[in-house]
Design a protein around this motif. Structure first.
Motif, short mmCIF file in Angstrom:
data_model
loop_
_atom_site.label_atom_id
_atom_site.label_comp_id
_atom_site.label_asym_id
_atom_site.label_seq_id
_atom_site.Cartn_x
_atom_site.Cartn_y
_atom_site.Cartn_z
N ASN A 284 0.80 -1.22 0.00
CA ASN A 284 0.00 0.00 0.00
C ASN A 284 0.83 1.27 0.00
O ASN A 284 0.52 2.24 0.68
N LEU A 285 1.90 1.25 -0.78
CA LEU A 285 2.69 2.45 -0.98
C LEU A 285 2.79 2.67 -2.49
O LEU A 285 3.16 1.76 -3.24
N SER A 286 2.46 3.87 -2.93
CA SER A 286 2.42 4.18 -4.35
C SER A 286 3.82 4.14 -4.97
O SER A 286 4.83 4.13 -4.26
N GLU A 287 3.86 4.15 -6.29
CA GLU A 287 5.13 4.16 -7.00
C GLU A 287 5.94 5.40 -6.62
O GLU A 287 7.14 5.31 -6.33
N GLY A 288 5.29 6.56 -6.58
CA GLY A 288 5.98 7.77 -6.20
C GLY A 288 6.49 7.72 -4.77
O GLY A 288 7.63 8.12 -4.49
N GLY A 289 5.67 7.23 -3.87
CA GLY A 289 6.08 7.10 -2.47
C GLY A 289 7.24 6.14 -2.31
O GLY A 289 8.13 6.35 -1.47
N THR A 290 7.26 5.07 -3.11
CA THR A 290 8.34 4.10 -3.05
C THR A 290 9.66 4.72 -3.50
O THR A 290 10.71 4.50 -2.89
N VAL A 291 9.62 5.52 -4.56
CA VAL A 291 10.83 6.18 -5.05
C VAL A 291 11.37 7.17 -4.00
O VAL A 291 12.58 7.24 -3.76
N VAL A 292 10.47 7.92 -3.39
CA VAL A 292 10.89 8.87 -2.34
C VAL A 292 11.56 8.12 -1.19
O VAL A 292 12.61 8.55 -0.68
N LEU A 293 10.98 7.00 -0.77
CA LEU A 293 11.57 6.22 0.31
C LEU A 293 12.94 5.68 -0.09
O LEU A 293 13.89 5.72 0.71
N ALA A 294 13.06 5.18 -1.30
CA ALA A 294 14.35 4.67 -1.78
C ALA A 294 15.42 5.76 -1.76
O ALA A 294 16.57 5.52 -1.37
N GLN A 295 15.04 6.95 -2.18
CA GLN A 295 15.97 8.08 -2.17
C GLN A 295 16.40 8.43 -0.74
O GLN A 295 17.58 8.71 -0.48
N ARG A 296 15.44 8.39 0.19
CA ARG A 296 15.78 8.67 1.60
C ARG A 296 16.75 7.63 2.14
O ARG A 296 17.71 7.96 2.86
N ILE A 297 16.52 6.36 1.80
CA ILE A 297 17.41 5.30 2.26
C ILE A 297 18.81 5.49 1.69
O ILE A 297 19.81 5.40 2.41
N ARG A 298 18.90 5.76 0.39
CA ARG A 298 20.19 5.94 -0.26
C ARG A 298 20.99 7.06 0.40
O ARG A 298 22.18 6.91 0.72
N ARG A 299 20.32 8.19 0.63
CA ARG A 299 21.00 9.34 1.24
C ARG A 299 21.37 9.07 2.70
O ARG A 299 22.45 9.46 3.16
N ALA A 300 20.46 8.41 3.45
CA ALA A 300 20.71 8.16 4.86
C ALA A 300 21.91 7.26 5.07
O ALA A 300 22.72 7.48 5.98
#
Length: 301
Positions: free
Chosen positions: A213-229
């Protein structure tokens, strides 16, 4: 923990996968519980191979601290450093062959956080080193969530992230440092929770995050946060900062996927492309790459 306090901790005996896709996965040993190795689902070290007996062997720690491996009447035998054994004392670095085809290594690990020790066997769904879910549990959940998402027309996303140049980290700084990096990456990813997320250790140097239940856009944002963190996190070993980055493959469940393994294979292919493109990268479908460029405009493989 201060370096001198960590150095004072005793070395902990463990069994480590030395072959196959679970290479590097660790099981801590204790005199309080034997470690059962076999094909049975309830085995502490479950090896899904018909050449391995249901209850193939066990590893026992005596009250005095000596460690033994004992064959449990297996069909194809248990070997230590190539020699077939019924019962044998294990020494640091010994290789235990289960039916000659599967290799486990016995060793002692230093500077293991107290909260990590003892996880092995306490919860078969958890990875002993990092505390996140184990690969087998992840695959089971993918099977279940794949069906449910199809039936209820829900979003289902999968991220697979691998530590860049992990083998080089081990070679340069030692295996204990590599283990520290994996534990810290798991903590960083766990600190950015989604309420319906399953984080698991996928391979030796990789983790997977299953998201309902996470949209494609939300998934990309989360992936970006993980990469940067991960990139910005302080990975400290003996007062020295070790640069660590991850590369990620991202996929969304689509109608043309016939089964759960189609889903997994597609995301794995995106991860492979991200790793080939260089460190600290993200790859996915065309629509995912478009979204990523819109929010980052860089680092898309």
């Amino acid at each position: 923990m201060a370096p001198d306090a960590a150095a004072a901790q005793p070395a902990i005996p463990c069994i480590v996968h030395f072959s196959g896709r679970l290479t590097g996965v660790t099981y801590w040993l204790s005199s309080e519980k034997e470690l059962i190795i076999g094909r049975a689902p309830e085995a502490d070290v479950c090896i899904q191979d018909r050449r391995v007996s249901q209850r193939h062997a066990r590893v026992v720690v005596s009250p005095e601290g000596a460690v033994f491996v004992e064959d449990l009447g297996s069909t194809n035998g248990t070997y230590v450093n190539g020699k077939k054994v019924t019962r044998s004392t294990l020494r640091d670095g010994d290789k235990v062959h289960i039916s000659r085809h599967y290799i486990l290594k016995f060793c002692y690990e230093e500077n293991v956080p107290p909260d990590v020790i003892g996880r092995s066997g306490a919860d078969a769904t958890r990875d002993a080193l990092t505390g996140v879910y184990a690969r087998q549990y992840l695959l089971m959940r993918i099977d279940e969530d794949f069906i449910q998402a199809r039936q209820q027309n829900e979003d289902l996303a999968l991220l697979i992230l691998a530590v860049d140049d992990f083998a080089k980290i081990n070679e340069t700084h030692g295996r204990n440092t590599g283990n520290m990096v994996l534990r810290e990456v798991a903590k960083v990813v766990s600190s950015m929770p989604h309420r319906e997320a399953v984080l698991a250790r996928y391979e030796n140097d990789a983790f997977a995050l299953l998201l309902r239940n996470l949209s494609e856009g939300g998934t990309v944002v989360l992936a970006q946060r993980i990469r940067r963190a991960v990139r910005d996190h302080d990975f400290i070993r003996k007062s020295k900062k070790i640069p660590v980055t991850v590369s990620l493959g991202i996929g969304m469940l689509t109608r043309n996927m016939k089964n759960p393994m189609d889903f997994v294979r597609e995301v794995q292919s995106y991860l492979d492309k991200a790793k080939k493109a260089g460190r600290d990268t993200i790859n996915g479908s065309q629509s995912i790459r478009t979204i990523f460029r819109q929010i980052a405009n860089k680092n898309a493989a």
